[in-house]
Design an enzyme around this catalytic site. Sequence first.
Site, PDB file in Angstrom:
ATOM      1  N   LYS A 277       9.093  11.573  21.919  1.00 24.35           N
ATOM      2  CA  LYS A 277      10.224  10.660  21.757  1.00 24.35           C
ATOM      3  C   LYS A 277      10.273  10.145  20.315  1.00 24.35           C
ATOM      4  O   LYS A 277       9.242  10.089  19.648  1.00 24.35           O
ATOM      5  CB  LYS A 277      10.037   9.449  22.684  1.00 24.35           C
ATOM      6  CG  LYS A 277      10.298   9.719  24.149  1.00 24.35           C
ATOM      7  CD  LYS A 277      10.163   8.441  24.963  1.00 24.35           C
ATOM      8  CE  LYS A 277      10.378   8.702  26.438  1.00 24.35           C
ATOM      9  NZ  LYS A 277      11.761   9.114  26.771  1.00 24.35           N
ATOM     10  N   ARG A 351      10.321  13.446  37.102  1.00 21.93           N
ATOM     11  CA  ARG A 351      10.638  14.321  38.235  1.00 21.93           C
ATOM     12  C   ARG A 351       9.464  15.251  38.550  1.00 21.93           C
ATOM     13  O   ARG A 351       9.284  15.653  39.691  1.00 21.93           O
ATOM     14  CB  ARG A 351      11.935  15.094  37.938  1.00 21.93           C
ATOM     15  CG  ARG A 351      11.870  15.963  36.736  1.00 21.93           C
ATOM     16  CD  ARG A 351      13.251  16.338  36.185  1.00 21.93           C
ATOM     17  NE  ARG A 351      13.834  15.293  35.357  1.00 21.93           N
ATOM     18  CZ  ARG A 351      15.021  15.381  34.765  1.00 21.93           C
ATOM     19  NH1 ARG A 351      15.783  16.449  34.930  1.00 21.93           N
ATOM     20  NH2 ARG A 351      15.475  14.393  34.026  1.00 21.93           N
TER      21      ARG A 351
HETATM   22  N1  BES Z   1      11.202   7.456  31.242  1.00 19.65           N
HETATM   23  C1  BES Z   1      12.254   8.222  30.693  1.00 19.65           C
HETATM   24  C2  BES Z   1      13.623   7.675  31.049  1.00 19.65           C
HETATM   25  C3  BES Z   1      14.069   6.474  30.277  1.00 19.65           C
HETATM   26  C4  BES Z   1      14.397   6.582  28.944  1.00 19.65           C
HETATM   27  C5  BES Z   1      14.232   5.290  30.919  1.00 19.65           C
HETATM   28  C6  BES Z   1      14.848   5.474  28.267  1.00 19.65           C
HETATM   29  C7  BES Z   1      14.706   4.184  30.236  1.00 19.65           C
HETATM   30  C8  BES Z   1      15.005   4.278  28.901  1.00 19.65           C
HETATM   31  C9  BES Z   1      12.191   9.652  31.214  1.00 19.65           C
HETATM   32  O1  BES Z   1      10.930  10.144  31.461  1.00 19.65           O
HETATM   33  C10 BES Z   1      12.815  10.507  30.185  1.00 19.65           C
HETATM   34  O2  BES Z   1      12.286  10.578  29.118  1.00 19.65           O
HETATM   35  N2  BES Z   1      13.932  11.122  30.513  1.00 19.65           N
HETATM   36  C11 BES Z   1      14.628  11.936  29.605  1.00 19.65           C
HETATM   37  C12 BES Z   1      15.112  13.144  30.353  1.00 19.65           C
HETATM   38  C13 BES Z   1      15.679  14.216  29.467  1.00 19.65           C
HETATM   39  C14 BES Z   1      14.585  14.838  28.627  1.00 19.65           C
HETATM   40  C15 BES Z   1      16.345  15.247  30.329  1.00 19.65           C
HETATM   41  C16 BES Z   1      15.796  11.134  29.057  1.00 19.65           C
HETATM   42  O3  BES Z   1      16.400  10.366  29.802  1.00 19.65           O
HETATM   43  O4  BES Z   1      16.062  11.240  27.860  1.00 19.65           O
HETATM   44 MN    MN Z   2      10.075  10.994  29.697  1.00 16.73          MN
END
Ligand code: BES
Ligand code: MN
Length: 493
Positions: A277, A351
């Site tokens: 990230k 997931r």
């Molecule tokens: N934990 C995150 C989701 C999230 C991100 C919640 C920001 C709240 C704020 C999750 O594991 C994630 O990183 N999801 C990705 C999925 C994508 C790679 C398809 C996302 O939402 O960017």
């Molecule tokens: Mn994630």
Amino acid sequence: MEFSIKNGHPEKQNHDCVIVGVYEGGQLSDAAKAINVASKDYLSGILKSGDMEGKLASTLLLHHLPNVASDRVLLVGLGKANEMDERAYRKAVAASIKALSHGGVETAGIFLAELGVKKHNAHWKAAQIVEIASDCSYRFDHYKSKKPEHKGITKLVINVDKIGTDDAEAGLKQGLALANGVSFAKDLGNLQPNICTPTYLAEQAEALAKTHGVKVQVLERAEMEKLGMGSFLGVAQGSVQPPKLIVLHHHGGKKNQKPVVLVGKGITFDTGGISLKPGAEMDEMKYDMCGAASVLGTFKAIAEMNLAINVVGVIPTCENMPDGNAIRPGDVLTSMSGLTIEVLNTDAEGRLILCDALTYAERFEPDAVVDIATLTGACVIALGHHATGLFSNKDSLAVELLKAGEASQDRAWHMPMWDDYQPQLDTNFADMANIGGRAGGSITAACFLSRFAKKYDWAHLDVAGTAWKSGKEKGGTGRPVPLLTQFLISRVK
Ligand code: BES
Ligand code: MN
Ligand code: ZN
């Protein structure tokens, strides 16, 4: 905060403050009237001055009123009398607690449980006051070396009419159980990720077993390997923290009653893994275990309520870290169900741990399974921070959860999960990919999970936008503990 129920005269209570309501247009509540009479029309004078117009959630703190035993009187605006509904009531209560949270008031008597609120009795009003007061006065300052000088209210006496006393006592108990569950979930969310590890969550579950009579079992990596949880363990393999699968049982119902299973995402820190990230606000990914926290919080609440229902909690918990041993984009994992998954983005890890937990849930022959997860940033884009995203393979279950959200003012919104979205998960190299592209990101995430939830009625709550707040008010919200607890309470009735 300590709470108690009383049937007292507002002018005679000897607290640091008494809280009374005023409607818009200057109509006084019964308690305000009593203060006004005792103080020889002091409040009428204030209303004439224009300093308090009764606008909903406005407040005015007064000192040393003649013939009033408490040092202070807090006037709180109630808005228009004919518009006093659940939301208005909650706003007025919250405003009054917040108005006193930074001053010298430690003991207060609140006279808002006698107000008329459509469809609600003293039970509901007392429970609301306890929940809201606890919510508004919550602080997480264990790690600040200097504690604030003023603690805010430590004792709150809830005044009700004599006939409402028993109802209010029961409401207080129920409200307190929920408040304790919510505050437990907030604490776990707020706790720093170097302390709140998978092992720590397992210890918290075990502590709950000791204090609350919940049964707890913690599965270690070797047991999960035997079960074939290749997807969950794939995520966990990039971290030095050992993964845990926490299983909780609340046996409140008949022995043969099929349980509700709650599955909570417990990523104690989500760096994104090799699909790292960006740095900004990455600290907030300590909240990526808020689904797990909501399961633990709900267990605390229903255990304290002795709720007559069988509930199983399943919490897959690990860290998502970049490491020499971490999974890579392109890796294919075999889940416990046997379905294979091509990892196209290691940041779509929620997931990957939930799918194995959903398969594991089959063994409990559940009446329904609800998973709770901070799953997608896309859900925040779709619904913002007010509603939790709700997805389900069974409309009647979705309706139950929507109603529980309305009743607890912890609302969810029903999202589509049509088959039309499923092909977005197609890949040439495995049964499915773990991402479905930018379009409808929260929906394709739900579609992914739905493939592992075919054997029972299932709902998925995406709490990415609701489990915590960012910015100045950064902190866990304890959501959706109120929704889940209300959902279970409604199932008992
Ligand atoms: N934990 C995150 C989701 C999230 C991100 C919640 C920001 C709240 C704020 C999750 O594991 C994630 O990183 N999801 C990705 C999925 C994508 C790679 C398809 C996302 O939402 O960017
Ligand atoms: Mn994630
Ligand atoms: Zn995550």
